[in-house]
Design a protein around this motif. Structure first.
Motif, PDB file in Angstrom:
ATOM      1  N   PRO A   1       0.835  -1.198   0.000  1.00 26.10           N
ATOM      2  CA  PRO A   1       0.000   0.000   0.000  1.00 26.10           C
ATOM      3  C   PRO A   1       0.870   1.248   0.000  1.00 26.10           C
ATOM      4  N   GLU A   2       0.284   2.358  -0.451  1.00 25.06           N
ATOM      5  CA  GLU A   2       1.050   3.598  -0.587  1.00 25.06           C
ATOM      6  C   GLU A   2       1.733   3.996   0.711  1.00 25.06           C
ATOM      7  N   GLY A   3       1.049   3.837   1.864  1.00 21.02           N
ATOM      8  CA  GLY A   3       1.623   4.243   3.134  1.00 21.02           C
ATOM      9  C   GLY A   3       2.778   3.382   3.580  1.00 21.02           C
ATOM     10  N   GLU A   4       2.864   2.153   3.038  1.00 20.68           N
ATOM     11  CA  GLU A   4       3.909   1.230   3.458  1.00 20.68           C
ATOM     12  C   GLU A   4       5.113   1.221   2.508  1.00 20.68           C
ATOM     13  N   ARG A   5       5.029   1.921   1.417  1.00 22.30           N
ATOM     14  CA  ARG A   5       6.134   1.953   0.467  1.00 22.30           C
ATOM     15  C   ARG A   5       7.226   2.883   0.958  1.00 22.30           C
ATOM     16  N   THR A   6       8.444   2.417   0.906  1.00 23.98           N
ATOM     17  CA  THR A   6       9.575   3.233   1.331  1.00 23.98           C
ATOM     18  C   THR A   6       9.898   4.267   0.258  1.00 23.98           C
ATOM     19  N   GLU A   7      10.725   5.240   0.626  1.00 20.70           N
ATOM     20  CA  GLU A   7      11.140   6.246  -0.347  1.00 20.70           C
ATOM     21  C   GLU A   7      11.903   5.611  -1.494  1.00 20.70           C
ATOM     22  N   GLU A   8      12.684   4.575  -1.189  1.00 13.29           N
ATOM     23  CA  GLU A   8      13.429   3.889  -2.226  1.00 13.29           C
ATOM     24  C   GLU A   8      12.480   3.194  -3.205  1.00 13.29           C
ATOM     25  N   GLN A   9      11.417   2.570  -2.685  1.00 13.35           N
ATOM     26  CA  GLN A   9      10.434   1.935  -3.553  1.00 13.35           C
ATOM     27  C   GLN A   9       9.722   2.969  -4.416  1.00 13.35           C
ATOM     28  N   LYS A  10       9.395   4.098  -3.830  1.00 18.53           N
ATOM     29  CA  LYS A  10       8.726   5.151  -4.593  1.00 18.53           C
ATOM     30  C   LYS A  10       9.635   5.675  -5.701  1.00 18.53           C
ATOM     31  N   ARG A  11      10.933   5.823  -5.388  1.00 19.68           N
ATOM     32  CA  ARG A  11      11.884   6.296  -6.401  1.00 19.68           C
ATOM     33  C   ARG A  11      11.974   5.312  -7.560  1.00 19.68           C
ATOM     34  N   LYS A  12      12.051   4.027  -7.216  1.00 19.56           N
ATOM     35  CA  LYS A  12      12.128   3.011  -8.258  1.00 19.56           C
ATOM     36  C   LYS A  12      10.852   2.989  -9.113  1.00 19.56           C
ATOM     37  N   ASP A  13       9.696   3.082  -8.448  1.00 21.03           N
ATOM     38  CA  ASP A  13       8.434   3.048  -9.170  1.00 21.03           C
ATOM     39  C   ASP A  13       8.284   4.259 -10.091  1.00 21.03           C
ATOM     40  N   THR A  14       8.758   5.398  -9.627  1.00 17.87           N
ATOM     41  CA  THR A  14       8.699   6.607 -10.454  1.00 17.87           C
ATOM     42  C   THR A  14       9.545   6.442 -11.706  1.00 17.87           C
ATOM     43  N   ASN A  15      10.744   5.936 -11.541  1.00 13.67           N
ATOM     44  CA  ASN A  15      11.620   5.746 -12.696  1.00 13.67           C
ATOM     45  C   ASN A  15      11.070   4.669 -13.623  1.00 13.67           C
ATOM     46  N   ALA A  16      10.501   3.621 -13.036  1.00 14.92           N
ATOM     47  CA  ALA A  16       9.912   2.568 -13.861  1.00 14.92           C
ATOM     48  C   ALA A  16       8.766   3.118 -14.696  1.00 14.92           C
ATOM     49  N   ALA A  17       7.994   4.036 -14.128  1.00 17.30           N
ATOM     50  CA  ALA A  17       6.881   4.642 -14.864  1.00 17.30           C
ATOM     51  C   ALA A  17       7.380   5.435 -16.062  1.00 17.30           C
ATOM     52  N   THR A  18       8.474   6.176 -15.878  1.00 15.48           N
ATOM     53  CA  THR A  18       9.013   6.937 -17.010  1.00 15.48           C
ATOM     54  C   THR A  18       9.552   5.997 -18.090  1.00 15.48           C
ATOM     55  N   LEU A  19      10.105   4.859 -17.691  1.00 15.37           N
ATOM     56  CA  LEU A  19      10.563   3.863 -18.670  1.00 15.37           C
ATOM     57  C   LEU A  19       9.377   3.307 -19.453  1.00 15.37           C
ATOM     58  N   CYS A  20       8.269   3.079 -18.752  1.00 12.99           N
ATOM     59  CA  CYS A  20       7.068   2.571 -19.416  1.00 12.99           C
ATOM     60  C   CYS A  20       6.558   3.552 -20.466  1.00 12.99           C
ATOM     61  N   ILE A  21       6.549   4.829 -20.130  1.00 11.65           N
ATOM     62  CA  ILE A  21       6.085   5.844 -21.083  1.00 11.65           C
ATOM     63  C   ILE A  21       7.034   5.915 -22.276  1.00 11.65           C
ATOM     64  N   GLY A  22       8.335   5.831 -22.024  1.00 17.67           N
ATOM     65  CA  GLY A  22       9.300   5.829 -23.113  1.00 17.67           C
ATOM     66  C   GLY A  22       9.072   4.669 -24.060  1.00 17.67           C
ATOM     67  N   THR A  23       8.787   3.500 -23.508  1.00 16.19           N
ATOM     68  CA  THR A  23       8.487   2.337 -24.343  1.00 16.19           C
ATOM     69  C   THR A  23       7.254   2.584 -25.203  1.00 16.19           C
ATOM     70  N   SER A  24       6.240   3.194 -24.616  1.00 15.45           N
ATOM     71  CA  SER A  24       5.014   3.497 -25.350  1.00 15.45           C
ATOM     72  C   SER A  24       5.283   4.442 -26.517  1.00 15.45           C
ATOM     73  N   LEU A  25       6.051   5.489 -26.273  1.00  9.20           N
ATOM     74  CA  LEU A  25       6.378   6.442 -27.338  1.00  9.20           C
ATOM     75  C   LEU A  25       7.197   5.783 -28.435  1.00  9.20           C
ATOM     76  N   MET A  26       8.190   4.983 -28.045  1.00  4.87           N
ATOM     77  CA  MET A  26       9.048   4.325 -29.019  1.00  4.87           C
ATOM     78  C   MET A  26       8.250   3.373 -29.905  1.00  4.87           C
ATOM     79  N   MET A  27       7.375   2.582 -29.301  1.00  3.81           N
ATOM     80  CA  MET A  27       6.620   1.606 -30.090  1.00  3.81           C
ATOM     81  C   MET A  27       5.549   2.269 -30.947  1.00  3.81           C
ATOM     82  N   ALA A  28       5.023   3.400 -30.504  1.00  5.32           N
ATOM     83  CA  ALA A  28       4.105   4.143 -31.368  1.00  5.32           C
ATOM     84  C   ALA A  28       4.830   4.584 -32.631  1.00  5.32           C
ATOM     85  N   ALA A  29       6.064   5.069 -32.457  1.00  2.00           N
ATOM     86  CA  ALA A  29       6.862   5.497 -33.607  1.00  2.00           C
ATOM     87  C   ALA A  29       7.170   4.324 -34.529  1.00  2.00           C
ATOM     88  N   VAL A  30       7.529   3.179 -33.938  1.00  2.00           N
ATOM     89  CA  VAL A  30       7.871   1.998 -34.735  1.00  2.00           C
ATOM     90  C   VAL A  30       6.674   1.506 -35.541  1.00  2.00           C
TER      91      VAL A  30
END
Length: 438
Positions: A24-53
């Motif tokens: 749950p959001e309240g139990e996630r550490t700052e490190e987990q939140k940092r990782k999840d944030t970066n993972a989200a940006t990677l996901c969006i990058g994949t979406s943009l790249m594959m749309a172009a392809v």
């Protein structure tokens, strides 16, 4: 646009993927939140790249068929040769880029790859009737897809490789965003048509590079980087995946499954649609768009399934893969017998549950490859090197199989799908031989 809309897109994406995290959001550490944030940006990058392809997926085959004066068999052979030459280039490029990514980080290659593709697609837009330009574009741009995907996958592994099940869940989420890209890309490309689709694709590639540069945080710390050596320029780097029994079987599974990967069959799939269903660019684009929607659903379904299986204390990765392989085999057999649009789209519905069949294998490869001292991008690169050899064979194999099955009075356009179904079954047997554990 960048200042106003992209931050909102990033925030929406992070909120969407965060809702699927185990804690749950309240139990996630700052490190987990940092990782999840970066993972989200990677996901969006994949979406943009594959749309172009995928913007050019519904338009390249008709453009080449026009150059070939409407000859479907000649078009199949030409496109098969293009894909084969692209795979040959990947034989050398994949291992080198993987090792360089382990030394210099992920971002430089995730920026360079879409820029190269933007330049190539611009030339195709400018010279739409040049078969040579199409060949050059297809050969190099194909390898650049891997040049982006490999460091992107390695970046995700940097974040979650210590927990294969969590990595599998996030890989499925990434595939969901990939599906968004592969939905929007063909839809836009089919509406624009011909050279305009290639120009739009170029702009989308540039948007991808800008997103990565401005939003993605480097995931590979300096202290974890591995130096590049000239000996790493190895066209048979995939042999590193056969260091032990389990790793070797997992690599074999990946190779067998790749015969059915949509990126490897979409050319022959388009020809099947043209030959059997009488589809034009618009209908091909609609089908490709629906494939993207099915990939979105597949990513969402698989991430939820793996998370649920994990809570049930069963082998989440093994169970989800078995289900996916079964559905993929049934779906391919169904497509091979399709002679109407409802039949073809029912087959596509079944594909939804099989798109992510390699998800578990990828997580296991990271686990067992790391135990052999391999870098995360190196594992991805060696896997890509193996698949490049398969890609050399797949286009020519399917194009000639299709040409044989539809010439001299034969009417078996679905034969490639039956072959894929059989190989999917063999891949499941190979996985059972691997003996991998969560």
């Amino acid at each position: 646009f960048v200042q106003i809309f992209w931050p909102r897109l990033r925030a929406s994406a992070m909120a969407a993927v965060a809702r699927k995290t185990d804690a749950p959001e309240g139990e996630r550490t700052e490190e987990q939140k940092r990782k999840d944030t970066n993972a989200a940006t990677l996901c969006i990058g994949t979406s943009l790249m594959m749309a172009a392809v995928t913007m050019v997926v519904p338009t390249r085959a008709p453009m080449i068929m026009s150059i070939k004066k409407g000859d479907a068999a000649a078009t199949a052979k030409a496109m098969g040769l293009m894909s084969t030459l692209a795979a040959i280039i990947e034989l050398v490029v994949n291992p080198v880029l993987g090792k360089l990514s382990d030394q210099y980080g992920r971002k430089p290659f995730m920026i360079a790859a879409p820029v190269v593709n933007a330049i190539l697609h611009t030339f195709v837009a400018a010279l739409p009737n040049s078969l040579l330009t199409q060949f050059i574009d297809r050969m190099i741009s194909g390898s650049m897809i891997f040049a982006y995907a490999a460091p992107s996958s390695a970046a995700m592994a940097d974040l979650y490789a210590k927990d294969p099940v969590t990595l599998s869940i996030w890989s499925a989420k990434s595939a969901m965003f990939l599906g968004i890209g592969t939905t929007l890309g063909p839809l836009i490309g089919s509406k624009l048509g011909g050279p305009k689709s290639f120009l739009a694709s170029s702009l989308a590639f540039l948007a991808t590079a800008l997103w990565v540069n401005s939003q993605v945080t480097e995931t590979l710390p300096v202290e974890n980087r591995k130096p590049f050596k000239p000996s790493d320029i190895n066209p048979v780097a995939f042999l590193k995946l056969f260091k032990n029994r389990t790793l070797g079987w997992l690599a074999t599974v990946t190779a067998l499954q790749s015969f059915g990967d949509y990126v490897n069959i979409y050319d022959i799939n388009n020809l099947f649609m043209i030959k059997t269903l009488g589809y034009g660019p618009s209908q091909i684009g609609n089908f490709a768009t629906t494939v993207g929607l099915s990939q979105i659903a597949a990513g969402k379904f698989t991430s939820a399934l793996v998370a649920r299986l994990k809570q049930m204390k069963v082998s989440a990765l093994q169970t989800s893969m078995l289900f996916a392989n079964i559905m993929w085999a049934i779906g391919m057999t169904t497509m091979g017998t399709a002679r109407s649009t409802p039949h073809a789209f029912f087959a596509l519905f079944l594909w939804t549950f099989g798109h992510q069949r390699n998800n578990s294998v990828g997580a296991y490869l990271q686990k067992y490859g790391a135990q052999e001292g391999m870098g995360r991008a190196e594992i991805v690169a060696c896997t890509g090197n193996l698949l490049a050899y398969i890609k050399v064979m797949i286009p020519l194999f399917y194009s000639n199989l299709f040409a044989w099955a539809t010439s001299e009075g034969r009417n078996m356009p679905g034969l490639p799908y039956f072959v894929i179904s059989a190989l999917t079954g063999v891949s499941q047997l190979s996985f059972m031989c691997a003996g991998a554990k969560d």
